[in-house]
Design an enzyme around this catalytic site. Sequence first.
Site, PDB file in Angstrom:
ATOM      1  N   THR A  67       8.630   3.850   3.088  1.00 54.71           N
ATOM      2  CA  THR A  67       9.753   3.403   2.267  1.00 54.71           C
ATOM      3  C   THR A  67      10.272   4.530   1.390  1.00 54.71           C
ATOM      4  O   THR A  67      11.481   4.669   1.189  1.00 54.71           O
ATOM      5  CB  THR A  67       9.318   2.209   1.399  1.00 54.71           C
ATOM      6  OG1 THR A  67       8.811   1.178   2.250  1.00 54.71           O
ATOM      7  CG2 THR A  67      10.483   1.684   0.575  1.00 54.71           C
ATOM      8  N   TYR A  92      -3.867   2.307   6.496  1.00 54.53           N
ATOM      9  CA  TYR A  92      -2.605   1.622   6.806  1.00 54.53           C
ATOM     10  C   TYR A  92      -2.511   1.408   8.310  1.00 54.53           C
ATOM     11  O   TYR A  92      -2.478   2.374   9.077  1.00 54.53           O
ATOM     12  CB  TYR A  92      -1.458   2.492   6.289  1.00 54.53           C
ATOM     13  CG  TYR A  92      -0.053   1.959   6.476  1.00 54.53           C
ATOM     14  CD1 TYR A  92       0.207   0.630   6.765  1.00 54.53           C
ATOM     15  CD2 TYR A  92       1.041   2.816   6.327  1.00 54.53           C
ATOM     16  CE1 TYR A  92       1.498   0.166   6.914  1.00 54.53           C
ATOM     17  CE2 TYR A  92       2.340   2.363   6.470  1.00 54.53           C
ATOM     18  CZ  TYR A  92       2.562   1.038   6.762  1.00 54.53           C
ATOM     19  OH  TYR A  92       3.850   0.585   6.913  1.00 54.53           O
ATOM     20  N   LYS A 134      -4.113  -1.865   4.408  1.00 54.76           N
ATOM     21  CA  LYS A 134      -2.762  -2.414   4.444  1.00 54.76           C
ATOM     22  C   LYS A 134      -2.515  -2.823   5.889  1.00 54.76           C
ATOM     23  O   LYS A 134      -2.398  -1.973   6.777  1.00 54.76           O
ATOM     24  CB  LYS A 134      -1.718  -1.388   3.997  1.00 54.76           C
ATOM     25  CG  LYS A 134      -0.283  -1.925   4.082  1.00 54.76           C
ATOM     26  CD  LYS A 134       0.753  -0.871   3.729  1.00 54.76           C
ATOM     27  CE  LYS A 134       2.163  -1.426   3.886  1.00 54.76           C
ATOM     28  NZ  LYS A 134       3.213  -0.409   3.615  1.00 54.76           N
ATOM     29  N   ILE A 185       1.493  -4.938  -0.333  1.00 50.19           N
ATOM     30  CA  ILE A 185       2.152  -3.646  -0.555  1.00 50.19           C
ATOM     31  C   ILE A 185       3.575  -3.847  -0.070  1.00 50.19           C
ATOM     32  O   ILE A 185       3.827  -3.959   1.127  1.00 50.19           O
ATOM     33  CB  ILE A 185       1.425  -2.510   0.181  1.00 50.19           C
ATOM     34  CG1 ILE A 185       0.016  -2.358  -0.386  1.00 50.19           C
ATOM     35  CG2 ILE A 185       2.208  -1.207   0.042  1.00 50.19           C
ATOM     36  CD1 ILE A 185      -0.830  -1.296   0.286  1.00 50.19           C
TER      37      ILE A 185
END
Length: 366
Positions: A109, A195, A223, A262
């Site tokens: 992001t 992740y 995540k 998240i």
Amino acid sequence: MAILKSYGACLRDTTFQFPHPSPADNYKSRRNVKWRSPQAAVMPNFHLPMRSLEVKNRTSAEDIKALRLITAIKTPYLPDGRFDLEAYDDLVNMQIENGAEGVIVGGTTGEGQLMSWDEHIMLIGHTVNCFGGSVKVIGNTGSNSTREAIHATEQGFAVGMHAALHINPYYGKTSLEGLVSHFDSVLPMGPTIIYNVPSRTGQDIPPRVINTLAQSRNLAGIKECVGNDRIEQYTGNGIVVWSGNDDQCHEARWRHGATGVISVTSNLVPGLMRELMFGGKNPSLNAKLLPLIEWLFQEPNPIGLNTALAQLGVVRPVFRLPYVPLPLAKRVEFVNLVKEIGRENFVGESDVKVLDDEDFILVGRY
């Protein structure tokens, strides 16, 4: 010093083995000799880390495990493509004021994939220096190169980040044993979130890899973007998980045992996302947010978020290519979504606007 001496001895003791036919060998026997490559010098598995042994100001993995709302923070730009640190500071402050407990710096992001490592580490250090006392700073120092991941993670912890975010090697994928070795190379440095996002990496990190890595005290959690069934599989075994899917995070939190989320959406409505994670089951609020979440992800993240923040007037409408804004019709949809949810729930104070195509600046060289 003893390690270096042993390494030197290793090199001295290494011999290079070539076949040595005698002069009496005839052509036929020489032709049948099987060539053997020189014996490689074996480098001992030692590492001279940049990291410090000082731990008095370090954050523990347990501190990270307690976080409920972590925002994958947006990185705003100036018209020439450099970081707009004033706008960035405002974004982080708005997260803190609205209850976010952590920020991911330079993630997908935040467009870490478009940053140089110098930019990346600078932004992590800047965030720690300015906000490290108010919010946990989690630096995305992962890479598909183990060497780069090690180096960036050493630097990230050296400038004060509280935890690291690590993705599995993408594009140049490795074996499951290679995944374990990759993560084992960085886990000793400090608290780590792994992740798993197969839609981007092209490779799932299966539970047997995570269960192996969970033996490290520095594994803060996962995540997870595969889905809530996978989340429940981990939480049932005592492994901390954050949902990586905003559209599933309410169910993940209150039905499947996730610690929190998240989030991308919390860049826009941090207060509502905090309520979703802290306030107990709230299907009506979740339903209220789903149209916004669907709008955000109709194109690959962070295209929707960048467009939305520009329309809210909290960042300049500057895009680093290859990202480009959503088309005009989608920008009109966003204005209507803001009105339906309530402008007061969104970051910033300016009226939301429909920006024209010519309002956006696309930067290819920065």
